[in-house]
Design an enzyme around this catalytic site. Structure first.
Site, PDB file in Angstrom:
ATOM      1  N   PHE A 144       0.855  -1.195   0.000  1.00  0.00           N
ATOM      2  CA  PHE A 144       0.000   0.000   0.000  1.00  0.00           C
ATOM      3  C   PHE A 144       0.888   1.241   0.000  1.00  0.00           C
ATOM      4  O   PHE A 144       1.753   1.400   0.864  1.00  0.00           O
ATOM      5  CB  PHE A 144      -0.911   0.011   1.231  1.00  0.00           C
ATOM      6  CG  PHE A 144      -2.068  -0.943   1.164  1.00  0.00           C
ATOM      7  CD1 PHE A 144      -2.096  -1.973   0.237  1.00  0.00           C
ATOM      8  CD2 PHE A 144      -3.137  -0.809   2.031  1.00  0.00           C
ATOM      9  CE1 PHE A 144      -3.175  -2.853   0.181  1.00  0.00           C
ATOM     10  CE2 PHE A 144      -4.216  -1.682   1.989  1.00  0.00           C
ATOM     11  CZ  PHE A 144      -4.238  -2.704   1.061  1.00  0.00           C
ATOM     12  N   GLU A 145       0.661   2.105  -0.966  1.00  0.00           N
ATOM     13  CA  GLU A 145       1.455   3.323  -1.107  1.00  0.00           C
ATOM     14  C   GLU A 145       0.522   4.524  -1.181  1.00  0.00           C
ATOM     15  O   GLU A 145      -0.696   4.395  -1.035  1.00  0.00           O
ATOM     16  CB  GLU A 145       2.348   3.232  -2.355  1.00  0.00           C
ATOM     17  CG  GLU A 145       3.309   2.044  -2.314  1.00  0.00           C
ATOM     18  CD  GLU A 145       4.219   1.953  -3.538  1.00  0.00           C
ATOM     19  OE1 GLU A 145       4.321   2.942  -4.282  1.00  0.00           O
ATOM     20  OE2 GLU A 145       4.811   0.875  -3.749  1.00  0.00           O
TER      21      GLU A 145
END
Length: 362
Positions: A144-145
């Site tokens: 997750f960015e």
């Protein structure tokens, strides 16, 4: 460049591999499976045998908040050499028979995932489980960015998070882990902003005004610390980060890898609060990520620098000006790179240098 599959360079281990079937020191890489970019497409069957964990990039949501994750092989129009799904699955089986782990990586630069509701949480569990079952995968990588994870105002205790996107992600991953059992491989590839920055700043802070994403992976890592197989923080595309020596460290050399990894091996007070310490992870749960080439990301470090960092962490040698607070960590798990495709494009520099090096570690 035509892909080739060199023969394995290592003899079979004389002792059984540890729990999870991974070698003591693993080589971990991302495979561009759903898209092409400048590095070119690489079929699963042509991934060299040195890669111990292959993360399929990427599963992405139908919308930011749906929780409904989809994965498909790169379209023929984009990747003319793409294999059929049947060939892809057969190649995964062949890898697994060699003892390799193949995971679905969720997120990436473009795949924002915000599980704001329990419905999105349940959709995530259902859809990720469907991908794992369809391809017979070994587990899940959380990549997750961007704005996927952030902390709501007032959510200040990493041990007891209240923000829905955090709570629902923890719950979803726990459910998947319980469904697939002890052999389920769980990895994570957060950026430094979401982990080590938490030493200075956590969420929007006691008075608000800070970036609410600061340190926002910490409650996820902490809640799942008994389930995480490997945490490999991306030591790239990062600004300067303060280490446990209270000095700022800048990516691009051995020092950054040493200081950032030491924080996970030693633990650290969150937002400087010595009464609120993020406990260390086990060394076998810790690796670090570095770009395979200058084209793959900012913060590339040539093999001698990467190996100096590992020698410092594992043996206490080549530490330069930073003495790890964690001491020596012979169990340090290994190296992750973005990406297998970029490594091929540059003549396998990462694999050819680091796989024999990792195998030679104590």
């Amino acid at each position: 460049m035509s892909p080739t599959t060199p023969p394995p360079t290592t003899p079979p281990p004389t002792t059984p591999p540890p729990v999870g079937g991974l070698p003591k020191h693993a080589l971990i890489g991302y495979l561009h499976a759903s898209f092409a970019n400048g590095s070119g497409y690489l079929r699963m069957a042509d991934v060299p045998a040195e890669w111990d964990i292959i993360n399929l990039a990427f599963g992405e949501p139908t919308s930011v908040t749906s929780g409904d994750i989809r994965f498909q092989l790169c379209p023929v129009s984009e990747c003319p050499s793409v294999e059929t799904e049947a060939e892809f699955i057969a190649a995964i089986r062949a890898k697994q028979q060699q003892g390799k782990k193949v995971l679905i990586s969720i997120g990436g630069q473009n795949g924002q995932v915000q599980l704001t509701t329990t419905a999105a949480r349940d959709a995530f569990v259902r859809s990720v489980g469907a991908i794992i079952d369809r391809y017979g995968l070994d587990g899940l990588d959380i990549d997750f960015e961007g704005h996927s994870l952030s902390l709501n105002t007032g959510d200040t205790d990493f041990k007891n998070p209240t923000t829905p996107v955090i709570v629902n992600l923890i719950s979803a991953v726990r459910t998947l882990k319980q469904r697939y059992g002890a052999d389920f491989v769980l990895t994570m590839a957060p950026e430094t902003f979401f982990v080590q920055l938490g030493y200075q700043y956590y969420g929007s802070g006691p008075w608000g005004g800070q970036d609410p994403r600061a340190g926002s992976y910490l409650p996820v890592i902490h809640a799942l610390r008994n389930d995480i197989t490997v945490l490999h923080v991306q030591d790239y595309n990062s600004g300067p980060i303060m280490g446990l020596d209270n000095q700022y460290h800048t990516m691009g050399g051995a020092d950054f890898h040493i200081a950032m990894t030491d924080m996970l091996l030693a633990g650290f007070p969150v937002a400087g609060n010595t009464a609120n310490v993020f406990p260390p992870l086990r060394p076998d749960q810790v690796a670090f990520g570095t770009p395979a080439s200058t084209s793959a990301g900012n913060g590339y470090v040539a093999p001698p620098g990467v190996q100096a960092a590992v020698n410092c962490l594992v043996r206490g040698a080549s530490c330069g000006g930073y003495a790890p607070r964690s001491g020596t960590s012979p169990g340090f798990r290994g190296l992750m790179t973005w990406s297998i495709n970029w490594d091929r494009y540059y003549g396998w520099e990462f694999k050819n240098n680091h796989e024999p090096f990792l195998n030679a570690l104590p």
